[in-house]
Write an enzyme that holds these catalytic residues in place. Structure first.
Site, PDB file in Angstrom:
ATOM      1  N   HIS A  36       0.825  -1.209   0.000  1.00  0.00           N
ATOM      2  CA  HIS A  36       0.000   0.000   0.000  1.00  0.00           C
ATOM      3  C   HIS A  36       0.858   1.258   0.000  1.00  0.00           C
ATOM      4  CE1 HIS A  36      -4.237  -1.193   0.192  1.00  0.00           C
ATOM      5  NE2 HIS A  36      -3.835  -2.261   0.861  1.00  0.00           N
ATOM      6  N   ASP A  38       2.738   1.932  -3.067  1.00  0.00           N
ATOM      7  CA  ASP A  38       3.120   2.270  -4.461  1.00  0.00           C
ATOM      8  C   ASP A  38       2.305   3.459  -4.972  1.00  0.00           C
ATOM      9  OD1 ASP A  38       0.794   0.731  -4.769  1.00  0.00           O
ATOM     10  OD2 ASP A  38       1.485  -0.227  -6.609  1.00  0.00           O
ATOM     11  N   LEU A 133      -2.309 -12.038  -6.380  1.00  0.00           N
ATOM     12  CA  LEU A 133      -1.060 -12.375  -7.065  1.00  0.00           C
ATOM     13  C   LEU A 133      -1.012 -11.725  -8.449  1.00  0.00           C
ATOM     14  CD1 LEU A 133      -0.604 -16.132  -6.045  1.00  0.00           C
ATOM     15  CD2 LEU A 133       0.197 -14.084  -4.866  1.00  0.00           C
ATOM     16  N   SER A 134      -1.946 -10.801  -8.666  1.00  0.00           N
ATOM     17  CA  SER A 134      -1.920  -9.931  -9.847  1.00  0.00           C
ATOM     18  C   SER A 134      -2.138 -10.637 -11.176  1.00  0.00           C
ATOM     19  CB  SER A 134      -0.603  -9.166  -9.911  1.00  0.00           C
ATOM     20  OG  SER A 134      -0.849  -7.881  -9.488  1.00  0.00           O
ATOM     21  N   SER A 136      -4.476  -9.836 -13.074  1.00  0.00           N
ATOM     22  CA  SER A 136      -4.882  -8.780 -14.012  1.00  0.00           C
ATOM     23  C   SER A 136      -3.663  -8.123 -14.648  1.00  0.00           C
ATOM     24  CB  SER A 136      -5.774  -7.736 -13.326  1.00  0.00           C
ATOM     25  OG  SER A 136      -5.105  -7.106 -12.267  1.00  0.00           O
ATOM     26  N   GLU A 168      -5.463  -0.640 -16.921  1.00  0.00           N
ATOM     27  CA  GLU A 168      -6.163  -1.102 -15.712  1.00  0.00           C
ATOM     28  C   GLU A 168      -6.945   0.053 -15.065  1.00  0.00           C
ATOM     29  OE1 GLU A 168      -4.726  -4.253 -13.589  1.00  0.00           O
ATOM     30  OE2 GLU A 168      -6.169  -3.987 -11.982  1.00  0.00           O
ATOM     31  N   ASP A 180       2.422  -3.607  -9.627  1.00  0.00           N
ATOM     32  CA  ASP A 180       2.060  -4.902 -10.207  1.00  0.00           C
ATOM     33  C   ASP A 180       2.499  -4.999 -11.665  1.00  0.00           C
ATOM     34  OD1 ASP A 180       0.863  -5.079  -7.790  1.00  0.00           O
ATOM     35  OD2 ASP A 180      -1.200  -5.186  -8.537  1.00  0.00           O
TER      36      ASP A 180
HETATM   37  P1  ADP Z   1      -5.809 -10.167  -9.167  1.00  0.00           P
HETATM   38  O1  ADP Z   1      -5.124  -9.232 -10.097  1.00  0.00           O
HETATM   39  O2  ADP Z   1      -5.402  -9.980  -7.739  1.00  0.00           O
HETATM   40  O3  ADP Z   1      -5.699 -11.603  -9.569  1.00  0.00           O
HETATM   41  P2  ADP Z   1      -8.118  -8.750 -10.129  1.00  0.00           P
HETATM   42  O4  ADP Z   1      -9.523  -8.706  -9.683  1.00  0.00           O
HETATM   43  O5  ADP Z   1      -7.361  -7.479 -10.215  1.00  0.00           O
HETATM   44  O6  ADP Z   1      -7.371  -9.819  -9.217  1.00  0.00           O
HETATM   45  O7  ADP Z   1      -8.044  -9.390 -11.588  1.00  0.00           O
HETATM   46  C1  ADP Z   1      -8.735 -10.583 -11.891  1.00  0.00           C
HETATM   47  C2  ADP Z   1      -9.421 -10.442 -13.239  1.00  0.00           C
HETATM   48  O8  ADP Z   1      -8.440 -10.456 -14.313  1.00  0.00           O
HETATM   49  C3  ADP Z   1     -10.344 -11.597 -13.566  1.00  0.00           C
HETATM   50  O9  ADP Z   1     -11.622 -11.398 -12.991  1.00  0.00           O
HETATM   51  C4  ADP Z   1     -10.379 -11.549 -15.082  1.00  0.00           C
HETATM   52  O10 ADP Z   1     -11.259 -10.531 -15.528  1.00  0.00           O
HETATM   53  C5  ADP Z   1      -8.973 -11.123 -15.444  1.00  0.00           C
HETATM   54  N1  ADP Z   1      -8.126 -12.313 -15.712  1.00  0.00           N
HETATM   55  C6  ADP Z   1      -7.015 -12.686 -15.071  1.00  0.00           C
HETATM   56  N2  ADP Z   1      -6.514 -13.838 -15.584  1.00  0.00           N
HETATM   57  C7  ADP Z   1      -7.326 -14.201 -16.590  1.00  0.00           C
HETATM   58  C8  ADP Z   1      -7.369 -15.308 -17.512  1.00  0.00           C
HETATM   59  N3  ADP Z   1      -6.438 -16.277 -17.499  1.00  0.00           N
HETATM   60  N4  ADP Z   1      -8.390 -15.332 -18.400  1.00  0.00           N
HETATM   61  C9  ADP Z   1      -9.316 -14.368 -18.427  1.00  0.00           C
HETATM   62  N5  ADP Z   1      -9.339 -13.321 -17.579  1.00  0.00           N
HETATM   63  C10 ADP Z   1      -8.370 -13.226 -16.662  1.00  0.00           C
HETATM   64 MG    MG Z   2      -5.296  -7.094 -10.083  1.00  0.00          MG
END
Ligand code: ADP
Ligand code: MG
Length: 398
Positions: A36, A38, A133-134, A136, A168, A180
């Site tokens: 928290h 960055d 674990l990112s 996204s 993002e 991230d």
């Molecule tokens: P985190 O980044 O902590 O894992 P987030 O909520 O920021 O959680 O991001 C998760 C979102 O990213 C998922 O709901 C989806 O929309 C997208 N995403 C991540 N990996 C994939 C994947 N392999 N296929 C499709 N969407 C994905």
């Molecule tokens: Mg994320």
């Protein structure tokens, strides 16, 4: 890794009826310390992971864009022209579901003047999604790496992380900091990345815990509160900076420009809870500097103590842990061989980390799983973290 490359390739073939021209990988990340901060101009110390997101992709001559994911039912269809015409705002991208991330990246690349055509991409992932674990950022950086190769873009890793962050924020509507995307683009295997989020200066520190290993402990608790509380904390930090930043000469432009000693001279001017929020940012930034020194010196015991102090500050001052993260961290700490444990990521669920001797790791895993289940009713998932290579990590970007 091969198994997931194969999965992405065969998904591509079955959906698009031909072999993909290229395959790519982008890692997820785990943050060792510097949580928290960055968005407060602090320094952070994450590692890129061997877990991540995989793609198989080919260009298309007709300008169409088709995206599929092994983990999502819907195929997303668009075109380079349609994406180029969209305003960069969440409302314009929300209809694309998960593909708001890759399409947001395409849009942001176009905004910077990169010429993109149509393409097809199939993705799959080995990261838990929505667990801190990112996944996204991994998907965004993966898209940068794919589009760079498909369209021969002169895109470096630092720019790829900025493009991914912009996607993002503006297109997916998640107001996150730069950590991230930066580490998912620029991380190196067997290294931690020390990043100054104010200047984007960065360096690598060998990630060698000696006889110990890093455990990732997934609470399996969905991060329900995370988004609203995240925005609230950002606003509290901005308010604290407005209240005291101008008292220094030159004025401070971010909270982490204050040393803990400087902070002590003005902290009495801050009302609660701003005092504790700002104190977390300022002390966490100092802990990162000390942790980087400890890692470099191979002093894993000291690193563990700093990791403990980080969690305590996130629990008491920043108030972003919650019952499940506190419970899993306390369970890990209750094993006498554990050197340190803390939440990682945004908080309110998601993952925590612990450093444990390799020889005791299985015992720690069993103990944590049992205690955590007893206290919360959730089955957690625990594994040893392996670092991985990011797509731009070995490039000479600086
Ligand atoms: P985190 O980044 O902590 O894992 P987030 O909520 O920021 O959680 O991001 C998760 C979102 O990213 C998922 O709901 C989806 O929309 C997208 N995403 C991540 N990996 C994939 C994947 N392999 N296929 C499709 N969407 C994905
Ligand atoms: Mg994320």
């Amino acid at each position: 890794m091969d198994e997931f490359i194969r999965e992405a390739s065969s998904l591509f073939e079955s959906r698009f009826g031909r072999a993909a021209e290229l395959t790519a990988f982008a890692p997820g990340r785990v943050n060792l310390i510097g949580e928290h901060i960055d968005y407060n101009g602090g320094r952070v110390l994450p590692c890129s992971l061997s877990l991540g997101t995989y793609a198989a992709a080919s260009p298309r001559g007709d300008g169409a864009i088709r995206l599929v994911s092994a983990d999502m039912a819907e195929e997303i269809v668009s075109s380079a022209d349609e994406i180029a015409a969209l305003p960069c705002e969440p409302a314009a991208f929300s209809g694309f579901g998960w593909a708001a991330y890759p399409l947001g990246v395409a849009r942001k690349l176009m905004e910077r003047g990169y010429a993109l055509g149509g393409f097809e991409m199939a993705v799959c992932g080995s990261l838990p999604r929505g667990s801190g674990l990112s996944s996204s950022a991994s998907l965004e950086v993966l898209t940068c790496a794919v589009l760079k190769r498909l369209f021969d873009l002169g895109l470096g890793g630092v720019e790829a992380s900025l493009v991914s962050l912009a996607a993002e924020r503006d297109c997916a509507g998640v107001n996150c900091g730069i950590m991230d995307q930066f580490v998912c683009a620029m991380g190196r295997q067997d290294h931690a990345l020390l990043l100054d989020t104010n200047t984007l200066d960065y360096g690598y520190i060998p990630f060698d815990l000696g006889e110990n290993e890093l455990l990732i402990m997934n609470t399996k608790k969905p991060r329900r509160l995370a988004d609203s509380k995240y925005n609230e904390r950002r606003a509290e930090c901005e308010a604290a900076l407005r209240a005291v930043g101008g008292l220094f000469d030159p004025p401070k432009s971010s909270l982490c420009e204050l040393t803990p000693e400087e902070f002590d001279t003005v902290s009495h001017l801050l009302p609660e809870p701003l005092l504790r929020r700002a104190r977390h940012a300022v002390t966490e930034n100092r802990r990162v500097a000390l942790a980087a020194e400890a890692l470099e010196a191979g002093d894993v015991g000291r690193l563990g103590r700093l990791i403990n102090a980080s969690h305590d500050s996130l629990r008491d001052d920043y108030e972003v842990t919650g019952r499940e993260l506190d419970s899993i961290v306390e369970a890990a700490r209750s094993h006498p061989a554990v050197l340190g444990a803390r939440m990682t990521g945004a908080g309110f669920g998601g993952c925590a980390i612990a450093i444990a001797p390799k020889a005791a790791a299985q015992e720690v895993i069993d103990l944590v799983a049992e205690r955590y289940k007893q206290e919360t009713g959730y089955d957690c998932e625990i594994y040893a973290a392996e670092t991985g290579c990011a797509p731009f990590g070995e490039e000479p970007d600086k």
